[in-house]
Scaffold this motif. Structure first.
Motif, PDB file in Angstrom:
ATOM      1  N   UNK A 176      29.104  10.006  38.814  1.00 20.95           N
ATOM      2  CA  UNK A 176      29.642  10.054  40.179  1.00 20.95           C
ATOM      3  C   UNK A 176      28.984  11.183  40.957  1.00 20.95           C
ATOM      4  N   UNK A 177      28.670  10.924  42.216  1.00 22.99           N
ATOM      5  CA  UNK A 177      28.179  11.936  43.140  1.00 22.99           C
ATOM      6  C   UNK A 177      29.161  12.062  44.288  1.00 22.99           C
ATOM      7  N   UNK A 178      29.199  13.240  44.880  1.00 23.83           N
ATOM      8  CA  UNK A 178      29.960  13.447  46.119  1.00 23.83           C
ATOM      9  C   UNK A 178      28.959  13.596  47.254  1.00 23.83           C
ATOM     10  N   UNK A 179      29.028  12.716  48.240  1.00 24.19           N
ATOM     11  CA  UNK A 179      28.157  12.764  49.403  1.00 24.19           C
ATOM     12  C   UNK A 179      29.047  12.864  50.638  1.00 24.19           C
ATOM     13  N   UNK A 180      28.896  13.964  51.377  1.00 27.31           N
ATOM     14  CA  UNK A 180      29.764  14.218  52.535  1.00 27.31           C
ATOM     15  C   UNK A 180      31.237  14.145  52.151  1.00 27.31           C
ATOM     16  N   UNK A 181      31.543  14.632  50.943  1.00 32.84           N
ATOM     17  CA  UNK A 181      32.924  14.688  50.483  1.00 32.84           C
ATOM     18  C   UNK A 181      33.470  13.388  49.934  1.00 32.84           C
ATOM     19  N   UNK A 182      32.662  12.327  49.924  1.00 35.27           N
ATOM     20  CA  UNK A 182      33.096  11.018  49.432  1.00 35.27           C
ATOM     21  C   UNK A 182      32.458  10.730  48.085  1.00 35.27           C
ATOM     22  N   UNK A 183      33.268  10.285  47.124  1.00 37.39           N
ATOM     23  CA  UNK A 183      32.757   9.953  45.804  1.00 37.39           C
ATOM     24  C   UNK A 183      32.002   8.630  45.865  1.00 37.39           C
ATOM     25  N   UNK A 184      30.807   8.594  45.266  1.00 39.36           N
ATOM     26  CA  UNK A 184      30.025   7.365  45.215  1.00 39.36           C
ATOM     27  C   UNK A 184      29.673   7.078  43.760  1.00 39.36           C
ATOM     28  N   UNK A 185      29.658   5.761  43.420  1.00 37.60           N
ATOM     29  CA  UNK A 185      29.326   5.321  42.067  1.00 37.60           C
ATOM     30  C   UNK A 185      28.393   4.127  42.166  1.00 37.60           C
ATOM     31  N   UNK A 186      27.777   3.782  41.056  1.00 30.92           N
ATOM     32  CA  UNK A 186      26.888   2.632  41.049  1.00 30.92           C
ATOM     33  C   UNK A 186      25.661   2.857  41.918  1.00 30.92           C
ATOM     34  N   UNK A 187      25.338   1.887  42.789  1.00 29.25           N
ATOM     35  CA  UNK A 187      24.189   1.995  43.676  1.00 29.25           C
ATOM     36  C   UNK A 187      24.616   2.657  44.980  1.00 29.25           C
ATOM     37  N   UNK A 188      23.800   3.599  45.418  1.00 32.07           N
ATOM     38  CA  UNK A 188      24.090   4.257  46.704  1.00 32.07           C
ATOM     39  C   UNK A 188      22.802   4.414  47.493  1.00 32.07           C
ATOM     40  N   UNK A 189      22.849   4.001  48.771  1.00 27.94           N
ATOM     41  CA  UNK A 189      21.711   4.138  49.683  1.00 27.94           C
ATOM     42  C   UNK A 189      21.967   5.313  50.615  1.00 27.94           C
ATOM     43  N   UNK A 190      21.048   6.269  50.613  1.00 30.14           N
ATOM     44  CA  UNK A 190      21.211   7.451  51.455  1.00 30.14           C
ATOM     45  C   UNK A 190      20.851   7.188  52.913  1.00 30.14           C
ATOM     46  N   UNK A 191      20.156   6.083  53.179  1.00 27.92           N
ATOM     47  CA  UNK A 191      19.820   5.745  54.560  1.00 27.92           C
ATOM     48  C   UNK A 191      18.729   6.636  55.124  1.00 27.92           C
ATOM     49  N   UNK A 192      18.699   6.699  56.445  1.00 24.91           N
ATOM     50  CA  UNK A 192      17.636   7.419  57.136  1.00 24.91           C
ATOM     51  C   UNK A 192      17.786   8.928  56.945  1.00 24.91           C
ATOM     52  N   UNK A 193      16.703   9.552  56.526  1.00 26.34           N
ATOM     53  CA  UNK A 193      16.631  11.015  56.426  1.00 26.34           C
ATOM     54  C   UNK A 193      15.476  11.458  57.319  1.00 26.34           C
ATOM     55  N   UNK A 194      15.719  12.262  58.341  1.00 32.68           N
ATOM     56  CA  UNK A 194      14.645  12.654  59.256  1.00 32.68           C
ATOM     57  C   UNK A 194      13.665  13.617  58.604  1.00 32.68           C
ATOM     58  N   UNK A 195      12.453  13.668  59.144  1.00 28.55           N
ATOM     59  CA  UNK A 195      11.464  14.641  58.687  1.00 28.55           C
ATOM     60  C   UNK A 195      12.035  16.056  58.813  1.00 28.55           C
TER      61      UNK A 195
END
Length: 279
Positions: free
Chosen positions: A76-95
């Motif tokens: 499990x990872x916490x991204x922006x305070x939300x727990x994510x499991x399995x497949x997770x797409x981080x989406x657009x990350x700016x330069x």
């Protein structure tokens, strides 16, 4: 170009020194923070082929939609305070942007540098951080605090510079240059946009680079100019970039015109982590 640069002694020399010491302590504290640059254990360049990343869970890859991680069952990872499991797409990350994913006491930085996606785990117990004893520096001296003048370009100039990672390039908009006088010489530095409104950052090398100061670059932050274009350059606060301490940084190099011919014997020196410092 003619800029008067006779430094005026500070009204209170003790205050001048105390403020510099506070700045230097703060700089080192941020560097050695729990998940600061000294906690990074690796720099991993992502491709379309899923790969394992040491010190992080899952399989990591990149594609048209950005960075994806496939976590194993129970991870499990916490991204922006939300727990994510399995497949997770981080989406657009700016330069030059990034997203932090938390895994226990580890922060996994997902970033984009030079058009490439990277992953950098940050472990509080990393030996580089644990052994850090501070950055050596020249004693503060008011002679290295000078007045300059900001000269804007007609249009911001896209400026491509190299990086501490071979083959990587960074592109910055340069809004203008800063003219000043130092050690009896008329000098100029191309400025990039800074971290404060209207302020600038300059990357430079000088005759001390590779001798007493880090060879690749140093950085100086400059506040917004006054109404007449006047700026204050305090080279006592010339600081190392993270690449001076770790090979896991992607720091930009100075543009060619920012190689000063004088010895700026002020600011931070070569870190202990890179070997002995000459006097």
């Amino acid at each position: 170009m003619s800029v008067r640069n006779t430094p005026e002694p500070p009204a209170d020399p003790d205050l001048f020194t105390a403020e510099w010491e506070e700045w230097h302590r703060g700089k080192d504290a941020r560097l050695a923070a729990e998940h600061g640059f000294l906690a990074i254990t690796g720099l991993h360049w992502l491709t379309a082929e899923p790969q394992r990343v040491p010190d992080a869970p899952g399989l990591w890859s990149t594609g048209p939609g950005g960075v994806t991680v496939e976590l194993e069952e129970g991870a499990e990872l916490l991204v922006d305070g939300t727990a994510v499991r399995g497949r997770y797409d981080f989406g657009f990350v700016p330069e030059r942007g990034g997203v932090d994913a938390v895994w226990g006491d580890v922060v996994i930085e997902v970033a984009k540098r030079g058009g490439h996606h990277v992953v950098r785990p940050r472990h509080p117990g990393h030996p580089l951080r644990a052994a850090f004893g501070g950055t050596p520096a020249y004693a503060p001296d008011p002679r290295w605090a000078v007045t300059g003048r900001y000269v804007p370009f007609a249009e911001p100039r896209p400026t491509t510079v190299g990086a501490s990672v071979e083959g990587l390039k960074h592109v910055y908009d340069a809004p203008g240059r800063i003219d000043f006088r130092l050690d009896g010489q008329e000098l100029s530095l191309t400025a990039f946009n800074g971290y404060t409104p209207g302020g600038f950052t300059v990357l430079f090398t000088d005759a001390t680079s590779g001798v007493t100061t880090y060879a690749a670059n140093r950085s100086l932050r400059i506040d917004a100019p006054g109404p007449d274009g006047t700026v204050h350059l305090d080279f006592n606060r010339a600081s190392n970039l993270p690449c001076a301490y770790t090979d896991f940084a992607t720091c930009p190099l100075p543009p060619a015109e920012n190689r000063l011919p004088v010895a700026v014997e002020a600011g931070e020196k070569i870190p202990h982590e890179r070997g002995p410092v000459n006097p």
